[in-house]
Design a protein around this motif. Structure first.
Motif, PDB file in Angstrom:
ATOM      1  N   ASP A   5      44.866 -44.285  13.991  1.00 21.89           N
ATOM      2  CA  ASP A   5      43.794 -45.222  14.366  1.00 21.89           C
ATOM      3  C   ASP A   5      44.301 -46.238  15.388  1.00 21.89           C
ATOM      4  O   ASP A   5      43.604 -46.577  16.356  1.00 21.89           O
ATOM      5  CB  ASP A   5      43.272 -45.950  13.128  1.00 21.89           C
ATOM      6  CG  ASP A   5      42.479 -45.037  12.193  1.00 21.89           C
ATOM      7  OD1 ASP A   5      42.068 -43.942  12.642  1.00 21.89           O
ATOM      8  OD2 ASP A   5      42.285 -45.415  11.022  1.00 21.89           O
ATOM      9  N   LYS A   6      45.515 -46.757  15.177  1.00 21.23           N
ATOM     10  CA  LYS A   6      46.083 -47.728  16.116  1.00 21.23           C
ATOM     11  C   LYS A   6      46.281 -47.096  17.496  1.00 21.23           C
ATOM     12  O   LYS A   6      46.027 -47.730  18.528  1.00 21.23           O
ATOM     13  CB  LYS A   6      47.425 -48.238  15.599  1.00 21.23           C
ATOM     14  CG  LYS A   6      47.355 -49.094  14.335  1.00 21.23           C
ATOM     15  CD  LYS A   6      48.760 -49.487  13.884  1.00 21.23           C
ATOM     16  CE  LYS A   6      48.734 -50.314  12.619  1.00 21.23           C
ATOM     17  NZ  LYS A   6      50.116 -50.634  12.142  1.00 21.23           N
ATOM     18  N   VAL A   7      46.731 -45.851  17.502  1.00 18.42           N
ATOM     19  CA  VAL A   7      46.989 -45.166  18.768  1.00 18.42           C
ATOM     20  C   VAL A   7      45.681 -44.899  19.509  1.00 18.42           C
ATOM     21  O   VAL A   7      45.592 -45.059  20.740  1.00 18.42           O
ATOM     22  CB  VAL A   7      47.757 -43.848  18.503  1.00 18.42           C
ATOM     23  CG1 VAL A   7      47.795 -42.975  19.751  1.00 18.42           C
ATOM     24  CG2 VAL A   7      49.175 -44.159  18.026  1.00 18.42           C
ATOM     25  N   ASP A   8      44.663 -44.492  18.785  1.00 21.57           N
ATOM     26  CA  ASP A   8      43.357 -44.264  19.422  1.00 21.57           C
ATOM     27  C   ASP A   8      42.831 -45.562  20.034  1.00 21.57           C
ATOM     28  O   ASP A   8      42.342 -45.568  21.178  1.00 21.57           O
ATOM     29  CB  ASP A   8      42.373 -43.735  18.378  1.00 21.57           C
ATOM     30  CG  ASP A   8      40.996 -43.468  18.977  1.00 21.57           C
ATOM     31  OD1 ASP A   8      40.872 -42.541  19.800  1.00 21.57           O
ATOM     32  OD2 ASP A   8      40.055 -44.202  18.622  1.00 21.57           O
ATOM     33  N   ALA A   9      42.950 -46.668  19.288  1.00 19.92           N
ATOM     34  CA  ALA A   9      42.474 -47.956  19.809  1.00 19.92           C
ATOM     35  C   ALA A   9      43.283 -48.376  21.032  1.00 19.92           C
ATOM     36  O   ALA A   9      42.728 -48.891  22.018  1.00 19.92           O
ATOM     37  CB  ALA A   9      42.566 -49.021  18.706  1.00 19.92           C
TER      38      ALA A   9
ATOM     39  N   ASN B  59      45.940 -41.392  24.127  1.00 17.96           N
ATOM     40  CA  ASN B  59      45.652 -40.426  23.067  1.00 17.96           C
ATOM     41  C   ASN B  59      44.326 -40.805  22.397  1.00 17.96           C
ATOM     42  O   ASN B  59      44.273 -41.392  21.334  1.00 17.96           O
ATOM     43  CB  ASN B  59      46.789 -40.410  22.039  1.00 17.96           C
ATOM     44  CG  ASN B  59      46.575 -39.340  20.988  1.00 17.96           C
ATOM     45  OD1 ASN B  59      46.115 -38.250  21.300  1.00 17.96           O
ATOM     46  ND2 ASN B  59      46.879 -39.666  19.745  1.00 17.96           N
ATOM     47  N   ILE B  60      43.225 -40.468  23.061  1.00 18.75           N
ATOM     48  CA  ILE B  60      41.898 -40.824  22.566  1.00 18.75           C
ATOM     49  C   ILE B  60      41.304 -39.614  21.847  1.00 18.75           C
ATOM     50  O   ILE B  60      41.257 -38.521  22.400  1.00 18.75           O
ATOM     51  CB  ILE B  60      40.980 -41.276  23.719  1.00 18.75           C
ATOM     52  CG1 ILE B  60      41.581 -42.523  24.382  1.00 18.75           C
ATOM     53  CG2 ILE B  60      39.575 -41.547  23.221  1.00 18.75           C
ATOM     54  CD1 ILE B  60      40.828 -42.967  25.620  1.00 18.75           C
ATOM     55  N   ARG B  61      40.865 -39.813  20.603  1.00 24.43           N
ATOM     56  CA  ARG B  61      40.361 -38.715  19.793  1.00 24.43           C
ATOM     57  C   ARG B  61      38.959 -38.309  20.221  1.00 24.43           C
ATOM     58  O   ARG B  61      38.178 -39.122  20.705  1.00 24.43           O
ATOM     59  CB  ARG B  61      40.325 -39.120  18.310  1.00 24.43           C
ATOM     60  CG  ARG B  61      41.677 -39.384  17.711  1.00 24.43           C
ATOM     61  CD  ARG B  61      41.535 -39.853  16.273  1.00 24.43           C
ATOM     62  NE  ARG B  61      40.683 -41.034  16.170  1.00 24.43           N
ATOM     63  CZ  ARG B  61      40.842 -41.979  15.258  1.00 24.43           C
ATOM     64  NH1 ARG B  61      41.824 -41.893  14.386  1.00 24.43           N
ATOM     65  NH2 ARG B  61      40.024 -43.009  15.198  1.00 24.43           N
ATOM     66  N   GLU B  62      38.678 -37.056  19.979  1.00 25.86           N
ATOM     67  CA  GLU B  62      37.308 -36.606  20.136  1.00 25.86           C
ATOM     68  C   GLU B  62      36.505 -37.063  18.921  1.00 25.86           C
ATOM     69  O   GLU B  62      37.041 -37.226  17.824  1.00 25.86           O
ATOM     70  CB  GLU B  62      37.265 -35.078  20.245  1.00 25.86           C
ATOM     71  CG  GLU B  62      37.991 -34.537  21.462  1.00 25.86           C
ATOM     72  CD  GLU B  62      37.968 -33.020  21.500  1.00 25.86           C
ATOM     73  OE1 GLU B  62      37.111 -32.440  20.792  1.00 25.86           O
ATOM     74  OE2 GLU B  62      38.803 -32.435  22.205  1.00 25.86           O
ATOM     75  N   ALA B  63      35.242 -37.262  19.109  1.00 27.84           N
ATOM     76  CA  ALA B  63      34.366 -37.718  18.024  1.00 27.84           C
ATOM     77  C   ALA B  63      34.398 -36.729  16.858  1.00 27.84           C
ATOM     78  O   ALA B  63      34.380 -35.512  17.066  1.00 27.84           O
ATOM     79  CB  ALA B  63      32.938 -37.887  18.542  1.00 27.84           C
ATOM     80  N   GLY B  64      34.454 -37.236  15.662  1.00 28.98           N
ATOM     81  CA  GLY B  64      34.428 -36.415  14.464  1.00 28.98           C
ATOM     82  C   GLY B  64      35.764 -35.821  14.067  1.00 28.98           C
ATOM     83  O   GLY B  64      35.828 -35.035  13.117  1.00 28.98           O
ATOM     84  N   ARG B  65      36.837 -36.169  14.782  1.00 34.63           N
ATOM     85  CA  ARG B  65      38.152 -35.586  14.467  1.00 34.63           C
ATOM     86  C   ARG B  65      39.129 -36.638  13.960  1.00 34.63           C
ATOM     87  O   ARG B  65      40.338 -36.460  14.034  1.00 34.63           O
ATOM     88  CB  ARG B  65      38.712 -34.884  15.705  1.00 34.63           C
ATOM     89  CG  ARG B  65      37.826 -33.770  16.226  1.00 34.63           C
ATOM     90  CD  ARG B  65      38.475 -33.014  17.363  1.00 34.63           C
ATOM     91  NE  ARG B  65      39.670 -32.293  16.922  1.00 34.63           N
ATOM     92  CZ  ARG B  65      40.422 -31.553  17.742  1.00 34.63           C
ATOM     93  NH1 ARG B  65      40.093 -31.481  19.032  1.00 34.63           N
ATOM     94  NH2 ARG B  65      41.472 -30.927  17.298  1.00 34.63           N
ATOM     95  N   GLU B  66      38.573 -37.740  13.417  1.00 34.82           N
ATOM     96  CA  GLU B  66      39.427 -38.805  12.910  1.00 34.82           C
ATOM     97  C   GLU B  66      40.316 -38.288  11.777  1.00 34.82           C
ATOM     98  O   GLU B  66      39.852 -37.639  10.847  1.00 34.82           O
ATOM     99  CB  GLU B  66      38.577 -39.976  12.387  1.00 34.82           C
ATOM    100  CG  GLU B  66      37.799 -40.702  13.463  1.00 34.82           C
ATOM    101  CD  GLU B  66      36.476 -40.029  13.794  1.00 34.82           C
ATOM    102  OE1 GLU B  66      36.236 -38.929  13.258  1.00 34.82           O
ATOM    103  OE2 GLU B  66      35.692 -40.592  14.584  1.00 34.82           O
ATOM    104  N   GLY B  67      41.607 -38.580  11.879  1.00 36.63           N
ATOM    105  CA  GLY B  67      42.550 -38.215  10.832  1.00 36.63           C
ATOM    106  C   GLY B  67      43.089 -36.808  10.905  1.00 36.63           C
ATOM    107  O   GLY B  67      43.975 -36.437  10.130  1.00 36.63           O
ATOM    108  N   GLU B  68      42.578 -36.004  11.833  1.00 40.22           N
ATOM    109  CA  GLU B  68      43.010 -34.608  11.897  1.00 40.22           C
ATOM    110  C   GLU B  68      44.473 -34.480  12.293  1.00 40.22           C
ATOM    111  O   GLU B  68      45.223 -33.677  11.721  1.00 40.22           O
ATOM    112  CB  GLU B  68      42.129 -33.843  12.884  1.00 40.22           C
ATOM    113  CG  GLU B  68      42.462 -32.362  12.970  1.00 40.22           C
ATOM    114  CD  GLU B  68      41.500 -31.606  13.858  1.00 40.22           C
ATOM    115  OE1 GLU B  68      41.961 -30.749  14.635  1.00 40.22           O
ATOM    116  OE2 GLU B  68      40.280 -31.887  13.781  1.00 40.22           O
ATOM    117  N   GLN B  69      44.906 -35.270  13.270  1.00 36.63           N
ATOM    118  CA  GLN B  69      46.293 -35.188  13.696  1.00 36.63           C
ATOM    119  C   GLN B  69      47.233 -35.672  12.586  1.00 36.63           C
ATOM    120  O   GLN B  69      48.304 -35.093  12.355  1.00 36.63           O
ATOM    121  CB  GLN B  69      46.491 -36.026  14.963  1.00 36.63           C
ATOM    122  CG  GLN B  69      45.712 -35.509  16.157  1.00 36.63           C
ATOM    123  CD  GLN B  69      45.707 -36.493  17.318  1.00 36.63           C
ATOM    124  OE1 GLN B  69      46.595 -36.454  18.161  1.00 36.63           O
ATOM    125  NE2 GLN B  69      44.738 -37.388  17.335  1.00 36.63           N
TER     126      GLN B  69
END
Length: 619
Positions: free
Chosen positions: A134-138, A182-192
Motif C-alpha cells: 500500500d505504501k509503495v502504491d501511494a 509501482n502503481i497497482r491495477e484496480a482490483g489487484r490490491e494485496g496480490e503482490q
C-alpha cells in the motif's frame, strides 16, 4: 498418541539408560575425564515483546556489517518498519506475563505443531507485506503526480526500493519502478504481497514437512531478505514455541544419528539460553518502566525459570541479564537493589549465571572514562544523567558476588549490536583485562562469546571509530594463556556455515593457527549457536553439523572436539564438581528428570575423576 515431542523426551531418557550411547556410561572421552554431553552454551528464546523492537532492529539491520539489507539507510529503515508491521499484525505475540498464565498448571511444556505455527507466521508476514505494498502504491502515485506537475521524477522511496528487492528475491513480477512507479491495477490490491508470502513460505514445503527447519534449507544465498522475514515471523511466537523450534533443530539431529559418535551427531542435550536487557540503552526506559520494578525483566526470569523445570526434551540452564545502567538509574530513584533481583534468579530460580552486554554502551570496568571532559558518552547515560563511576559501582558489586558465590558470567564479545556508534568496540576481549587482573576476582569464570570470526583482521572498521587491527580472538587467547577461568564460545560462527561453508578455508586456517599457538585455547573453547538470532541466516538448520565439520579441519584431536562440543561447557557451568553452583542447581531441579539424566551422564558413581575433583575442590 505418538508425537515428535514424545519421541524427543523418550529418546533423552533412553539415551540416559544406555549410557548415552557413547561406548558405555563410564567412558571418559575428554582430557578432563568428562563424557560427551553436547552443550549449546549460547542461545536465546526471546520474542518481539522482550526487546525495544524498533531500536533493536535498527542495531541488527543498520549497524551490523553483515546486514541482509542492501542499499541506502532509508531502505534499512523501511525494513525495520516492515518487521514492526509484521509483529503488530501477528496479534499473538505474548508478553512474558501473558505466557506465564498460559503455562500455569502444566506438568510439562507442550509445543504446538510446526505446520500450524508456520501458517500463522505466514499470515503475519503477508499482512506486513500488504501494508508495504500500500505504501509503495501511494508513493508511486505521488511520484507520478510530481512528474506530471514539474517534469522531474523524484527519487524512489526506501519503501519502493525495498519492495523491488523483495520482488526480485521472490521472483514476483511488479510494475516497473520508473516514470509510473509501482502503481497497482484496480482490483489487484494485496496480490503482490500474497505472491511474495507464498514464495517465502513455499506452501508445498509446509505441507510436506511443516517446520521452520525445513524452510532453513534454502539453497539460494541471495534470499537474505526473505530469510529475515522468516525470522520476523518467528519472533511473533510464544517463547515456548520458539524453544520448541530450537529443540527440533538441534536437540536431535537425525533419526540416523550414529550413537557411537562421541562428537555428538545425535544432538544437543543441554541448552543455556540467555535473557537480554536492552530497554534502558535502546530507548529511555522511563516510559515502559515507570514504576522502577523491572517487570519487563522479572516476568521473563520467572517464565524462563518455570520453562526450565517443565521442559523434557533437553536440559535448560539459563543466564539472567544484568544491566548496570538500569541498576544505577534505579539506585538514584529509590530502588537500590536491582542486583538482588538477578541474585535471586541464580540462587532460587534455576539460573546458572549472568549475562552482560557491553556493546550497549559500557565497559567491563573503567567507565569513569566517560566522565572526563570531552569523552564520548553513550547517549543513554547522558539522557538518564548517569555517570560512568556509577556504572562501575554496580559492576563491582556484581563481580564481588559472582566471585564469592561461584556464578559464571557470559558476555557479548563481538563488535556488533552496539546501541551507539562505536560502542560495539566495548566488546573487545582486551577490555576484560582489568577485571581478570583484579585479585578479588581472580576465580571468576567468564565466557567471552562470538569467537572465531577474526573480523578485525578480515574486514574494514566502521567510519569514525578507533581503528582495530588485532582480532578479538587473539586478545582472548592471550588472556586465556594467563587466566585459568576464561572461556570463549563459537556462537553465530556463520563464517563456516550455510552458504559460507565453501569459503570457510581462510577462517578455519586462522583458528587452526591460533590453536597451535595457544595450547590452552582448546580447553576453553565452547560450542554455541546464538539461536534465535541464528534464524536470520539461510541454512541455519545445518549449523551444528557445519561447526563440527569446520573443527575437524583443525589440529584438534577427537577428544578435544568432544571437549569443545560439551565438556568444556560442563566445566564452565560448574557441573563437573560439587560446590555452590552444583548445589544450587541440584536443589532447584531435584524433581526434574531432564537434570537427573544429564547429571547421571556427567557424574556416574564409578567416575573416579569426578570424585577426585569433589575431594580436592578442583575446577
Amino acid at each position: 498418541m505418538t508425537t515428535r515431542r514424545n519421541v524427543l523426551a523418550g529418546s533423552l531418557a533412553t539415551v540416559a539408560l544406555s549410557g548415552c550411547g557413547w561406548r558405555g556410561p563410564d567412558r571418559d572421552v575428554s582430557a578432563e575425564g568428562l563424557p560427551a554431553v553436547p552443550v549449546d552454551i549460547h542461545n536465546h528464546i526471546f520474542n518481539a515483546t522482550d526487546v525495544p523492537i524498533p531500536g533493536f532492529l535498527e542495531q541488527v539491520l543498520l549497524r551490523d556489517p553483515e546486514t541482509p539489507v542492501p542499499g541506502r539507510p532509508s531502505v534499512v529503515r523501511s525494513m525495520v518498519g516492515l518487521i514492526v508491521d509484521i509483529v503488530l499484525a501477528a496479534q499473538r505475540t505474548p508478553t512474558a506475563s501473558q505466557e506465564l498464565e498460559d503455562i500455569e498448571g502444566l506438568e510439562r511444556l507442550v509445543m504446538r505443531d510446526g505446520g500450524d505455527l508456520l501458517i500463522e507466521d505466514r499470515s503475519a508476514v503477508e499482512t506486513g507485506l500488504r501494508i508495504l505494498e500500500d505504501k509503495v502504491d501511494a508513493a508511486g502515485r505521488r511520484r507520478l503526480g510530481a512528474f506530471t506537475t514539474t517534469g522531474t521524477m523524484p527519487d524512489e522511496t526506501g519503501d519502493e526500493e525495498l519492495f523491488s528487492l523483495l520482488a526480485a528475491e521472490t521472483n514476483v513480477a511488479v510494475n516497473p519502478v520508473g516514470l509510473a512507479g509501482n502503481i497497482r491495477e484496480a482490483g489487484r490490491e494485496g496480490e503482490q504481497a500474497r505472491q511474495m508470502a507464498d514464495a517465502i513460505y513455499r506452501d508445498e514445503t509446509i505441507r510436506e514437512a511443516p517446520t521452520f527447519k525445513t524452510l532453513s534449507k534454502r539453497t539460494n544465498p541471495d534470499q537474505s531478505l526473505a530469510q529475515t522475514l522468516l525470522w520476523a515471523g518467528l519472533l511473533t511466537r510464544s517463547r515456548v514455541d520458539i524453544l520448541g523450534e530450537l529443540i527440533r533443530l538441534y536437540a536431535h539431529q537425525s533419526v540416523n544419528a550414529d550413537p557411537n559418535d562421541p562428537t555428538g551427531s545425535n544432538g544437543i542435550k543441554l541448552f543455556s539460553p540467555s535473557l537480554v536487557d536492552f530497554t534502558y540503552w535502546l530507548r529511555s526506559g522511563q516510559d515502559s518502566d515507570a514504576d522502577l520494578t523491572g517487570r519487563d525483566i522479572t516476568d521473563q526470569i520467572t517464565l524462563l525459570s518455570k520453562m526450565s523445570k517443565l521442559e523434557r526434551g533437553a536440559l535448560l540452564l539459563p543466564f539472567a541479564p544484568f544491566c548496570p545502567l538500569r541498576a544505577a538509574y534505579y539506585k538514584r530513584n529509590g530502588n537500590p537493589n536491582w542486583l538482588g533481583t538477578i541474585q535471586n534468579a541464580v540462587e532460587s530460580q534455576g539460573f546458572a549465571g549472568v549475562k552482560l552486554y557491553p556493546p550497549m554502551g559500557f565497559l567491563p570496568l573503567g567507565n569513569e572514562e566517560f566522565d572526563k571532559p570531552g569523552a564520548r558518552r553513550p547517549r543513554a547515560m547522558t539522557d538518564l544523567g548517569i555517570k560512568g563511576a556509577e556504572i562501575d559501582t554496580e559492576l563491582r558489586a556484581l563481580y564481588d558476588w559472582c566471585a564469592a558465590e561461584d556464578v559464571p558470567i557470559k558476555t557479548h564479545g563481538n563488535n556488533s549490536l552496539g546501541a551507539d556508534a562505536c560502542t560495539g568496540q566495548n566488546a573487545s576481549a582486551a577490555n576484560w583485562r582489568p577485571v581478570l587482573e583484579t585479585w578479588a576476582w581472580r576465580n571468576l569464570r567468564i565466557n567471552i562469546a562470538h569467537f572465531g570470526g577474526f573480523d578485525e583482521e578480515r574486514f574494514e572498521g566502521d567510519d569514525g571509530c578507533p581503528t582495530e587491527t588485532e582480532a578479538y580472538e587473539r586478545q582472548a587467547a592471550a588472556l586465556i594463556a594467563k587466566h585459568e577461568n576464561l572461556y570463549v564460545d563459537l556462537g553465530y560462527w556463520t563464517d563456516v556455515t550455510g552458504s559460507n561453508r565453501d569459503r570457510s578455508t581462510a577462517v578455519t586456517r586462522l583458528l587452526d593457527a591460533l590453536l597451535r599457538q595457544e595450547g590452552k585455547l582448546k580447553h576453553r573453547l565452547m560450542y554455541g549457536s546464538d539461536w534465535t538470532m541464528l534464524g536470520r541466516e539461510d541454512q541455519h538448520a545445518s549449523y551444528y553439523d557445519d561447526v563440527r565439520i569446520a573443527l575437524s579441519k583443525t589440529i584438534l584431536s577427537e577428544d578435544e572436539k568432544v571437549a569443545i562440543l560439551g565438556s568444556n561447557a560442563l566445566r564452565y557451568l560448574g557441573l563437573d564438581r560439587r560446590g555452590k553452583q552444583y548445589d544450587r542447581l541440584t536443589q532447584f531441579f531435584k524433581n526434574a528428570p531432564q537434570y537427573a539424566t544429564v547429571i547421571s551422564l556427567i557424574r556416574p558413581s564409578s567416575n573416579l575423576a569426578a570424585l577426585a575433583r569433589d575431594a580436592f575442590g578442583q575446577r
